[in-house]
Design an enzyme around this catalytic site. Structure first.
Site, PDB file in Angstrom:
ATOM      1  N   ARG A  15      37.312  41.410  34.233  1.00 40.37           N
ATOM      2  CA  ARG A  15      38.354  40.293  34.086  1.00 40.37           C
ATOM      3  C   ARG A  15      39.887  40.892  33.913  1.00 40.37           C
ATOM      4  O   ARG A  15      40.870  40.497  34.877  1.00 40.37           O
ATOM      5  CB  ARG A  15      38.369  39.425  32.934  1.00 40.37           C
ATOM      6  CG  ARG A  15      39.493  38.238  33.056  1.00 40.37           C
ATOM      7  CD  ARG A  15      39.334  37.414  31.716  1.00 40.37           C
ATOM      8  NE  ARG A  15      37.703  37.348  31.117  1.00 40.37           N
ATOM      9  CZ  ARG A  15      37.270  36.072  31.524  1.00 40.37           C
ATOM     10  NH1 ARG A  15      37.722  35.145  32.139  1.00 40.37           N
ATOM     11  NH2 ARG A  15      35.971  36.025  31.150  1.00 40.37           N
TER      12      ARG A  15
ATOM     13  N   CYS B 101      33.147  15.859  45.455  1.00 39.07           N
ATOM     14  CA  CYS B 101      32.593  14.340  45.324  1.00 39.07           C
ATOM     15  C   CYS B 101      31.786  14.529  43.870  1.00 39.07           C
ATOM     16  O   CYS B 101      30.511  14.665  43.686  1.00 39.07           O
ATOM     17  CB  CYS B 101      31.561  14.073  46.352  1.00 39.07           C
ATOM     18  SG  CYS B 101      32.370  13.348  47.616  1.00 39.07           S
TER      19      CYS B 101
HETATM   20  C1  LIG Z   1      30.757  40.678  32.482  1.00 40.57           C
HETATM   21  C2  LIG Z   1      30.567  42.062  31.872  1.00 40.57           C
HETATM   22  C3  LIG Z   1      31.494  43.106  31.763  1.00 40.57           C
HETATM   23  C4  LIG Z   1      32.836  42.825  32.105  1.00 40.57           C
HETATM   24  O1  LIG Z   1      33.464  41.454  31.367  1.00 40.57           O
HETATM   25  P1  LIG Z   1      34.991  41.022  31.347  1.00 40.57           P
HETATM   26  O2  LIG Z   1      35.076  40.126  30.342  1.00 40.57           O
HETATM   27  O3  LIG Z   1      35.277  40.468  32.623  1.00 40.57           O
HETATM   28  O4  LIG Z   1      35.980  42.191  30.952  1.00 40.57           O
HETATM   29  C5  LIG Z   1      31.368  44.385  31.326  1.00 40.57           C
HETATM   30  N1  LIG Z   1      29.917  44.610  31.180  1.00 40.57           N
HETATM   31  C6  LIG Z   1      29.101  43.730  31.242  1.00 40.57           C
HETATM   32  C7  LIG Z   1      27.521  44.257  30.958  1.00 40.57           C
HETATM   33  C8  LIG Z   1      29.319  42.437  31.612  1.00 40.57           C
HETATM   34  O5  LIG Z   1      28.176  41.582  31.733  1.00 40.57           O
END
Ligand SMILES: *Cc1c(COP(=O)(O)O)cnc(C)c1O
Length: 432
Positions: free
Chosen positions: A294, A362
């Site tokens: 993220r 919808c």
């Molecule tokens: C989703 C995920 C991330 C990244 O998480 P963010 O919150 O997007 O930084 C890293 N490692 C694993 C194993 C994940 O499932």
């Protein structure tokens, strides 16, 4: 002024992203439109990379969790900045390989990898497979034996720290579908199995405690717990691991009030804990990986829509309908996530109009935000939703047979399409 430093307002009062006028972008490419700033993505990658260099002497790497936004161009951009990639499906692996990413820098995750995915990962020569459970370990061992190879693996550990947004709890039994539990002894038994297995080489441990976390302490605690386990493996099994992946989950700004911690602050505190733990146990510091998704792409992206009909229900609320919705951004419908919305062509005006932003699907739950303050809207305005770079395009669907929007990348004041918008023909491509 806005949630991301790549956003501003120009002399026309229009919202800009990395210097480009968003109203002009909407006109040129149409709406809905995903817009991403390459400048911002690269800047963030460099900050993560610099902090690994600074706090761990370069012994490690940031890994981009590509599920946040997986497409060829973003894979190319982040890996050109020296990041590794994490993938959780054959499709994400295929995307990364198609982008020309070196398989050695790809880490394969997931809590229920299919046989086909495991074979694909092994055949491609990924850096490691992060093992989720014992039956999967057996499957990887068996497939590796059949192929006559030794597969590098890490193990996904539940460190007993459950971090949700704004708070975290320490528990032995996390209710999570991911990984091996530490406190029950499950993780240690699995490590024993992995060490015994002939066609896998256990190189490290992995944990990921949650997402959109603003607090530094759960990360620090997770590092301590993981290093204690790391040490136990060496002390009791004589097995020296070399990698430690401390996961992602760093929070970003969706609203002005979000108090996102600078990445450098996390690194500073977590690395202090890593160094202290290694010293305490007399361990060489392993290669440290962090795995943000993220925070690499989230604030670098916005979505542009055109305002359609505006419906005021007296004493209730005003719905402002847009030409997109849950099919391009399901996050509010899924878990009421926060977003900042604004009228891009009057971004310099006060946001004094309370609106509920509704999509065109919808579903009455097809909303992007409820009772949020925006500039007074008119039909034909461009509505921007901010911080949509992560988990929007990657979670998009074709619900109601809507076509997924195009994605435009901004670099040095220039825009280019990195993902074409879908056509109606695309919708029936696989229909027989
Ligand atoms: C989703 C995920 C991330 C990244 O998480 P963010 O919150 O997007 O930084 C890293 N490692 C694993 C194993 C994940 O499932």
């Amino acid at each position: 002024m806005f949630v991301s430093d790549c956003l501003s307002v120009n002399e026309k009062g229009h919202l800009t992203i990395s210097g480009c006028d968003t109203v002009a972008l909407a006109e040129q490419y149409g709406t809905p439109l995903y817009v991403m700033s390459e400048d911002k993505i690269r800047d963030t990658c460099r900050r993560y990379k610099a902090s690994i260099d600074r706090y761990y002497g370069g012994n490690g790497a940031p890994i981009y969790a590509s599920k946040a936004f997986s497409c060829k161009e973003i894979c190319r951009i982040v890996t050109s900045e020296g990041l590794d990639l994490e993938v959780v499906s054959g499709g994400e692996l295929f995307t990364a390989l198609s982008a020309g990413v070196d398989a050695k820098h790809i880490h394969f995750q997931g809590n229920n990898k299919s046989l086909r995915e495991i074979e694909y990962a092994i055949e491609s020569g990924v850096g490691d497979i992060v093992v989720d459970n014992l039956s999967e370990l057996c499957r990887i061992e068996k497939i590796s034996a059949e192929k006559g190879v030794v597969t590098s693996i890490s193990m996904r550990i539940k460190p007993g720290i459950d971090a949700h947004t704004h708070e975290f709890i320490r528990t032995g039994q996390i209710d999570s579908k991911f990984g091996f539990a530490l406190e029950t002894g499950e993780a240690f038994e699995a490590v024993r199995e992995a060490v015994r297995a002939e066609h896998v080489e256990l190189i490290g441990l992995h944990c990921h405690i949650g997402s959109q976390i603003f607090d530094k302490s759960p990360f620090v605690l997770a590092a301590e717990v993981m290093l204690a386990f790391y040490n136990k493996i060496y002390a009791e099994l004589g097995k020296k691991l070399t990698h430690l992946n401390l996961g992602g989950g760093f929070g970003i700004k969706y609203k002005d009030a979000d108090a996102a911690v600078a990445y450098e602050d996390y690194m500073n505190d977590v690395s202090a804990a890593v160094h202290a733990s290694c010293e305490k146990y007399g361990l060489t510091i392993p290669k440290i990986y962090i795995e943000p998704g993220r925070s690499i792409v989230g604030e670098a992206g916005i979505t542009l829509y055109t305002v359609g009909d505006i419906k005021t229900i007296p004493q209730v609320r005003t719905y402002v309908a847009i030409d997109g919705g849950m099919y391009d951004n399901p996050r509010y419908a899924l878990y009421q996530s926060d977003y900042t919305c604004l009228i891009a062509n009057r971004a310099d005006q006060p946001a004094n109009f309370k609106a509920t932003i509704a999509g065109k699907c919808c579903e009455s739950g097809d909303l992007i935000q409820e009772n949020t303050m925006i500039q007074k809207p008119e039909i034909g305005d461009i509505l921007a939703v901010l911080s949509t770079g992560a988990y929007n395009y990657s979670m998009a669907s074709n619900y109601n047979r809507n076509v997924k929007p195009a994605c435009v990348m901004i670099c040095d004041g220039q825009s280019r399409v990195i993902i074409k918008g879908e056509t109606y023909e695309d919708l029936i491509r696989n229909d027989l």
